[in-house]
Scaffold this motif. Structure first.
Motif, PDB file in Angstrom:
ATOM      1  N   ALA A   9      20.052  22.808  11.257  1.00 50.52           N
ATOM      2  CA  ALA A   9      20.791  22.647  12.437  1.00 50.52           C
ATOM      3  C   ALA A   9      19.872  21.545  13.363  1.00 50.52           C
ATOM      4  O   ALA A   9      20.233  20.794  14.145  1.00 50.52           O
ATOM      5  CB  ALA A   9      21.249  23.757  12.942  1.00 50.52           C
ATOM      6  N   SER A  10      18.585  21.974  13.403  1.00 48.11           N
ATOM      7  CA  SER A  10      17.621  21.094  14.318  1.00 48.11           C
ATOM      8  C   SER A  10      16.280  21.406  14.052  1.00 48.11           C
ATOM      9  O   SER A  10      16.100  22.347  13.347  1.00 48.11           O
ATOM     10  CB  SER A  10      18.029  21.817  15.900  1.00 48.11           C
ATOM     11  OG  SER A  10      17.385  23.169  16.095  1.00 48.11           O
ATOM     12  N   GLU A  46       7.656  32.442   5.546  1.00 48.50           N
ATOM     13  CA  GLU A  46       8.822  32.884   5.070  1.00 48.50           C
ATOM     14  C   GLU A  46      10.191  32.511   5.710  1.00 48.50           C
ATOM     15  O   GLU A  46      10.305  32.595   6.773  1.00 48.50           O
ATOM     16  CB  GLU A  46       8.602  34.168   5.019  1.00 48.50           C
ATOM     17  CG  GLU A  46       9.578  35.082   4.120  1.00 48.50           C
ATOM     18  CD  GLU A  46       9.375  36.494   3.920  1.00 48.50           C
ATOM     19  OE1 GLU A  46       9.990  37.231   3.354  1.00 48.50           O
ATOM     20  OE2 GLU A  46       8.280  36.889   4.434  1.00 48.50           O
ATOM     21  N   GLY A  47      10.890  32.247   4.792  1.00 45.21           N
ATOM     22  CA  GLY A  47      12.407  31.956   5.354  1.00 45.21           C
ATOM     23  C   GLY A  47      13.110  33.111   5.143  1.00 45.21           C
ATOM     24  O   GLY A  47      12.963  34.070   4.346  1.00 45.21           O
ATOM     25  N   ARG A  63      15.825  31.001  12.934  1.00 50.17           N
ATOM     26  CA  ARG A  63      14.596  29.980  13.361  1.00 50.17           C
ATOM     27  C   ARG A  63      13.608  30.325  12.496  1.00 50.17           C
ATOM     28  O   ARG A  63      13.112  31.378  12.364  1.00 50.17           O
ATOM     29  CB  ARG A  63      14.476  29.945  14.691  1.00 50.17           C
ATOM     30  CG  ARG A  63      15.822  29.635  15.736  1.00 50.17           C
ATOM     31  CD  ARG A  63      15.350  29.560  17.108  1.00 50.17           C
ATOM     32  NE  ARG A  63      14.942  30.743  17.691  1.00 50.17           N
ATOM     33  CZ  ARG A  63      14.718  30.960  18.931  1.00 50.17           C
ATOM     34  NH1 ARG A  63      14.301  29.823  19.649  1.00 50.17           N
ATOM     35  NH2 ARG A  63      14.308  31.961  19.409  1.00 50.17           N
ATOM     36  N   ILE A  64      13.048  29.275  11.993  1.00 53.36           N
ATOM     37  CA  ILE A  64      11.743  29.229  11.337  1.00 53.36           C
ATOM     38  C   ILE A  64      10.428  28.822  12.311  1.00 53.36           C
ATOM     39  O   ILE A  64      10.872  27.488  12.481  1.00 53.36           O
ATOM     40  CB  ILE A  64      11.779  28.611   9.833  1.00 53.36           C
ATOM     41  CG1 ILE A  64      12.744  29.522   9.003  1.00 53.36           C
ATOM     42  CG2 ILE A  64      10.434  28.721   9.354  1.00 53.36           C
ATOM     43  CD1 ILE A  64      13.887  28.680   9.294  1.00 53.36           C
ATOM     44  N   GLY A  79       3.659  23.870  16.428  1.00 50.11           N
ATOM     45  CA  GLY A  79       4.387  24.156  17.661  1.00 50.11           C
ATOM     46  C   GLY A  79       5.843  23.595  17.009  1.00 50.11           C
ATOM     47  O   GLY A  79       6.435  22.918  17.880  1.00 50.11           O
ATOM     48  N   ILE A  80       6.334  23.761  16.035  1.00 50.88           N
ATOM     49  CA  ILE A  80       7.663  23.135  15.558  1.00 50.88           C
ATOM     50  C   ILE A  80       8.781  24.075  14.916  1.00 50.88           C
ATOM     51  O   ILE A  80       8.162  25.168  14.543  1.00 50.88           O
ATOM     52  CB  ILE A  80       7.550  22.299  14.241  1.00 50.88           C
ATOM     53  CG1 ILE A  80       6.671  20.741  14.743  1.00 50.88           C
ATOM     54  CG2 ILE A  80       8.884  21.753  13.727  1.00 50.88           C
ATOM     55  CD1 ILE A  80       6.535  19.973  13.706  1.00 50.88           C
ATOM     56  N   VAL A  81       9.713  24.139  15.465  1.00 43.24           N
ATOM     57  CA  VAL A  81      10.710  25.222  15.016  1.00 43.24           C
ATOM     58  C   VAL A  81      11.894  24.635  14.243  1.00 43.24           C
ATOM     59  O   VAL A  81      12.718  23.617  14.999  1.00 43.24           O
ATOM     60  CB  VAL A  81      11.291  25.816  16.402  1.00 43.24           C
ATOM     61  CG1 VAL A  81      12.435  26.992  15.997  1.00 43.24           C
ATOM     62  CG2 VAL A  81      10.359  26.706  17.050  1.00 43.24           C
ATOM     63  N   VAL A  82      12.118  25.147  13.300  1.00 40.70           N
ATOM     64  CA  VAL A  82      13.366  24.652  12.276  1.00 40.70           C
ATOM     65  C   VAL A  82      14.273  25.805  12.305  1.00 40.70           C
ATOM     66  O   VAL A  82      14.061  26.707  11.881  1.00 40.70           O
ATOM     67  CB  VAL A  82      12.848  24.397  10.727  1.00 40.70           C
ATOM     68  CG1 VAL A  82      14.150  24.218   9.912  1.00 40.70           C
ATOM     69  CG2 VAL A  82      11.856  23.401  10.761  1.00 40.70           C
ATOM     70  N   THR A  83      15.691  25.203  12.706  1.00 42.69           N
ATOM     71  CA  THR A  83      16.656  26.036  12.791  1.00 42.69           C
ATOM     72  C   THR A  83      17.740  25.929  11.871  1.00 42.69           C
ATOM     73  O   THR A  83      18.181  24.773  11.511  1.00 42.69           O
ATOM     74  CB  THR A  83      17.297  26.031  14.212  1.00 42.69           C
ATOM     75  OG1 THR A  83      16.518  26.137  15.319  1.00 42.69           O
ATOM     76  CG2 THR A  83      18.663  27.114  14.325  1.00 42.69           C
TER      77      THR A  83
END
Length: 428
Positions: free
Chosen positions: A155-156, A198-199, A211-212, A218-222
């Motif tokens: 998503a982002s 880990e996902g 959120r990962i 400093g990166i967030v994968v949603t």
């Protein structure tokens, strides 16, 4: 022959005296009123000066507390400089001709570790929740690959502020996902740095997200309900990359040194980010795996130390400015206290002066008959002593009727009215 004017005046005074003596006295004695006003004035003055003194003292406290912000930054900058010196020692050893490949590989591992420590100092130096050495960024993900976009359930992709020292504007990244290991891998293609997290073992429910966090970058994968945890993402064959867009700039903030919001009550501060890659871009990509690379690393380290020296000088200048504000605030506090003491002494002196003047003035007023004629000083001048002119015939229109001859009164007088020193006619 009776003096009807004298009779009328004395009757008027007697009547007024009786009325005034039966009325509750609300007009204070001049001395008492003046003294009370001076007491009130002195109290108000002391309260005002106390309030101003509190404000000035608070301003001094603010300046002294604000001056502790930059010593923290100054200490951090000193530790960063020591880290750069350690990096240079490692690079110098790797640049020697007799260094073996194995030794250079071990030196490179230590080199990376010290770089991480340097960047960590910049990331963690805070004051009141404000990071003062990591800069400020508006990073966003650009050129997102089709296989890591919304249709794939990602998503982002967002970035922390402040950023870490492991990415910079223009860096490229790839995202990989191993469905068997349920593991995400994020790789900075500019530096080669890798981080694995880990996902989720299943897709989120409709309307929910997971959120990962890649804290090293400093990166967030949603990911949302469209994410398929059973499908691999392979950057070698999939379009799974993105770029870092935006800028990393100096952290700007105001240090409050006064008690108001007026000009001079705060000192603006601007501190450049001190990540290794910001001090020298080559430090982000260099290694010690060869003598030539080690020599290039030493050049980059010298460049970084020069940039750091300029930042330390700027911090020293701001510290000096805050110190001057703190000193000036303390001096003003002392001046205000001295002024308060002088003004209070003057108020006490005026109180004593009015005690004397009131005593002299009351000596000219006849007690008893003229007691009600004492008056309160005018509001516009608390130190005024009023005098009274003798009444004239025109003040008493009812005297147009003449009393019959032969009338007698204990208040009649055949002598001219006496004139008191105060200007008030008194009749015997």
């Amino acid at each position: 022959m009776p003096d009807f004017l004298t009779l009328g005046l004395n009757q008027r005074l007697v009547s007024q005296t009786l009325v005034e003596r039966n009325r509750p006295q609300v007009v204070a004695d001049p001395y008492f009123t003046t003294n009370t006003r001076l007491n009130l004035l002195s109290g108000l003055l002391q309260n005002r000066l106390s309030a101003e003194s509190v404000l000035v003292a608070q301003g001094g406290d603010n300046a002294r507390q604000a001056n502790t912000v930059l010593p923290n930054a100054s200490s951090a900058l000193e530790r960063i400089d020591l880290a750069l010196i350690e990096l240079d020692e490692l690079a110098a050893r790797a640049a020697e001709d007799d260094a073996t490949d194995v030794e250079r590989a071990l030196l490179d591992i230590r080199f990376r570790s010290v770089l991480d420590r340097l960047n960590g100092i910049a990331e963690r130096t805070e004051e009141d929740g404000i990071n003062v050495l990591a800069g400020s960024n508006d990073f966003s993900a650009a050129n997102i690959g089709a296989d890591i976009g919304a249709p794939a359930g990602i998503a982002s992709i967002t970035f922390d502020d402040p950023a870490t020292g492991n990415l910079a504007a223009g860096d490229g990244f790839t995202i990989a996902y191993d469905a068997t290991a349920v593991l995400f891998t994020l790789t900075n293609t500019a530096t080669g740095r890798v981080e694995r997290v880990e996902g989720p073992d299943s897709a989120p429910e409709a309307g929910d997200t997971d959120r990962i966090f890649f804290t090293g970058f400093g990166i967030v994968v949603t990911v949302d309900e469209n994410f398929d945890p059973a499908t691999d993402i392979e950057p070698a064959t999939d379009d799974a990359g993105f770029d870092v867009a935006g800028t990393l700039v100096a952290r700007r903030f105001d240090v409050q040194v006064g008690t108001r919001t007026e000009e001079g009550d705060s000192v603006p501060v601007s501190l450049e980010p001190v990540f290794a890659g910001e001090l020298s871009a080559d430090l982000r990509t260099t290694d010690l795996l060869s003598a030539a690379n080690a020599g290039g690393a030493r050049t980059a380290i010298a460049e970084a130390r020069q940039a750091l020296s300029q930042i330390r000088g700027m911090v020293s200048g701001i510290q000096q400015q805050l110190g001057e504000v703190s000193f000036e605030s303390g001096r003003n506090e002392g001046v205000l206290r001295d002024a308060a003491a002088v003004l209070i002494r003057q108020a006490d002196q005026r109180r004593e002066l009015f005690k004397i003047l009131s005593g002299l003035a009351l000596g000219f007023v006849v007690p008893g008959l003229t007691e009600p004629l004492r008056t309160q000083p005018a509001q516009s001048d608390p130190f005024q002593i009023r005098s009274f002119a003798p009444p004239s015939v025109g003040d008493f229109p009812y005297l147009s009727s003449v009393q019959p001859a032969g009338a007698s009164s204990s208040l009649l007088t055949s002598a001219p009215p006496a004139r008191s020193p105060s200007g008030l006619d008194v009749f015997a």
